[in-house]
Design an enzyme around this catalytic site. Structure first.
Site, PDB file in Angstrom:
ATOM      1  CG  ASP A 182      -7.482   0.353  10.817  1.00  0.00           C
ATOM      2  OD1 ASP A 182      -8.668   1.140  11.544  1.00  0.00           O
ATOM      3  OD2 ASP A 182      -8.048  -0.991  11.072  1.00  0.00           O
ATOM      4  CG  ASP A 185      -5.852  -3.501  -0.179  1.00  0.00           C
ATOM      5  OD1 ASP A 185      -5.342  -3.129   0.078  1.00  0.00           O
ATOM      6  OD2 ASP A 185      -6.035  -5.117  -1.084  1.00  0.00           O
ATOM      7  NE  ARG A 234      -2.276  -3.074  -3.291  1.00  0.00           N
ATOM      8  CZ  ARG A 234      -2.521  -3.593  -2.399  1.00  0.00           C
ATOM      9  NH1 ARG A 234      -2.304  -2.313  -1.919  1.00  0.00           N
ATOM     10  NH2 ARG A 234      -2.458  -4.499  -1.622  1.00  0.00           N
ATOM     11  N   GLY A 245       0.592  -1.005  -0.279  1.00  0.00           N
ATOM     12  CA  GLY A 245       0.276   0.082   0.282  1.00  0.00           C
ATOM     13  C   GLY A 245       1.025   0.741  -0.232  1.00  0.00           C
ATOM     14  CG  PHE A 262     -11.751  -0.426   4.572  1.00  0.00           C
ATOM     15  CD1 PHE A 262     -11.095  -1.475   4.890  1.00  0.00           C
ATOM     16  CD2 PHE A 262     -12.227  -0.264   2.736  1.00  0.00           C
ATOM     17  CE1 PHE A 262     -10.613  -1.857   4.985  1.00  0.00           C
ATOM     18  CE2 PHE A 262     -10.475  -1.691   2.191  1.00  0.00           C
ATOM     19  CZ  PHE A 262      -9.707  -2.141   3.302  1.00  0.00           C
ATOM     20  CB  VAL A 263     -10.430   4.833   2.681  1.00  0.00           C
ATOM     21  CG1 VAL A 263     -11.086   5.635   3.812  1.00  0.00           C
ATOM     22  CG2 VAL A 263      -9.262   4.647   3.677  1.00  0.00           C
ATOM     23  CD  GLU A 279       1.636   0.602   7.362  1.00  0.00           C
ATOM     24  OE1 GLU A 279       1.706   1.190   6.282  1.00  0.00           O
ATOM     25  OE2 GLU A 279       1.796  -0.340   8.273  1.00  0.00           O
ATOM     26  CG  ASP A 280      -1.220   1.520   3.612  1.00  0.00           C
ATOM     27  OD1 ASP A 280      -1.083   1.723   4.603  1.00  0.00           O
ATOM     28  OD2 ASP A 280      -1.368   0.607   2.254  1.00  0.00           O
TER      29      ASP A 280
HETATM   30  P1  IMP Z   1      -3.818  -1.494  11.885  1.00  0.00           P
HETATM   31  O1  IMP Z   1      -2.463  -2.466  12.159  1.00  0.00           O
HETATM   32  O2  IMP Z   1      -4.886  -2.233  12.421  1.00  0.00           O
HETATM   33  O3  IMP Z   1      -2.763  -0.209  11.946  1.00  0.00           O
HETATM   34  O4  IMP Z   1      -3.764  -2.065   9.910  1.00  0.00           O
HETATM   35  C1  IMP Z   1      -2.408  -1.484   9.203  1.00  0.00           C
HETATM   36  C2  IMP Z   1      -2.474  -2.249   7.566  1.00  0.00           C
HETATM   37  O5  IMP Z   1      -4.160  -3.092   8.019  1.00  0.00           O
HETATM   38  C3  IMP Z   1      -2.810  -0.627   7.033  1.00  0.00           C
HETATM   39  O6  IMP Z   1      -1.152  -0.956   6.516  1.00  0.00           O
HETATM   40  C4  IMP Z   1      -3.391  -1.291   5.670  1.00  0.00           C
HETATM   41  O7  IMP Z   1      -2.830  -2.065   4.847  1.00  0.00           O
HETATM   42  C5  IMP Z   1      -5.278  -1.682   6.363  1.00  0.00           C
HETATM   43  N1  IMP Z   1      -5.875  -1.259   6.300  1.00  0.00           N
HETATM   44  C6  IMP Z   1      -6.706  -0.761   7.808  1.00  0.00           C
HETATM   45  N2  IMP Z   1      -7.474   0.635   7.437  1.00  0.00           N
HETATM   46  C7  IMP Z   1      -7.840   0.471   6.040  1.00  0.00           C
HETATM   47  C8  IMP Z   1      -8.301   0.717   5.067  1.00  0.00           C
HETATM   48  O8  IMP Z   1      -9.718   1.708   5.156  1.00  0.00           O
HETATM   49  N3  IMP Z   1      -8.419   0.857   3.994  1.00  0.00           N
HETATM   50  C9  IMP Z   1      -7.237  -0.347   2.322  1.00  0.00           C
HETATM   51  N4  IMP Z   1      -6.644  -1.000   3.919  1.00  0.00           N
HETATM   52  C10 IMP Z   1      -6.660  -0.483   4.802  1.00  0.00           C
HETATM   53 MG    MG Z   2      -3.950  -3.778   2.849  1.00  0.00          MG
END
Ligand code: IMP
Ligand code: MG
Length: 175
Positions: free
Chosen positions: A103, A159, A165, A44, A152-153, A99-100
């Protein structure tokens, strides 16, 4: 793209590019005379990273890591597996994780611990997007592009099932 899954646009293309330019200017000031290594988290972050790096005006290198978090497509569990590790040795260097989106923060928490154990000189985070309402762990995110609501975006690297993407904006996914 005529696709009903693409919902409201949260960040437009010109807003993305303007913010990327601001972040790059900040990073260029902060890392003058440092040994900057940008670490992109596949897949991402690739889109954001390549735009960001082209605007950075100090010497820097790029490397990548691929991780998978066990869990559902839209929720991470915090149990992370390394699919591809760095090529570079980062000991003594100034590492910036790109990082993209942050979350829950669990993926980033794992990366900070894992990379921190390799003794970089400095270790910071640059995230394009963050969803503060979803955060489960408190993390130092030095550079953040945009705070977004708990949706969710997709787009600009993000993606849903590996698609979307390529969208030049960030939009809400209609489910
Ligand atoms: P975390 O470990 O919950 O912070 O999630 C991190 C990963 O989940 C990110 O690097 C994304 O790949 C994916 N992710 C979390 N939220 C979204 C979203 O809204 N859209 C797409 N991918 C997401
Ligand atoms: Mg992902």
């Amino acid at each position: 793209m005529d696709d009903h899954a693409i919902g409201d646009i949260l960040v437009k293309p010109d807003e993305l590019q303007n913010r990327v330019r601001e972040l790059a200017a900040e990073i260029s000031r902060d890392y003058a005379d440092r040994d900057l290594v940008l670490i992109g988290v596949l897949k991402g972050a690739v889109f954001f990273l390549s735009d960001l790096m082209r605007q950075i005006e100090v010497p820097c290198e790029v490397d990548f890591m691929a991780v998978a978090s066990y869990g559902s497509a839209t929720k991470s569990s915090g149990v992370v597996r390394i699919l591809k590790d760095l090529d570079a040795v980062i000991e003594g260097r100034d590492v910036l994780i790109v990082e993209d989106i942050v979350d829950s923060g669990l993926t980033l928490q794992y990366l900070l611990r894992n990379l921190g154990a390799r003794n970089p000189r400095t270790l910071e985070v640059c995230a394009l997007l963050t969803k503060p309402e979803r955060r489960k762990v408190n993390l130092p995110t030095r550079y953040v592009g945009f705070e977004i609501p708990n949706r969710f975006v997709i787009g600009y690297g993000l993606d849903h099932g590996e698609r979307y993407r390529n969208l030049p904006f960030v939009a809400v996914l209609n489910e």
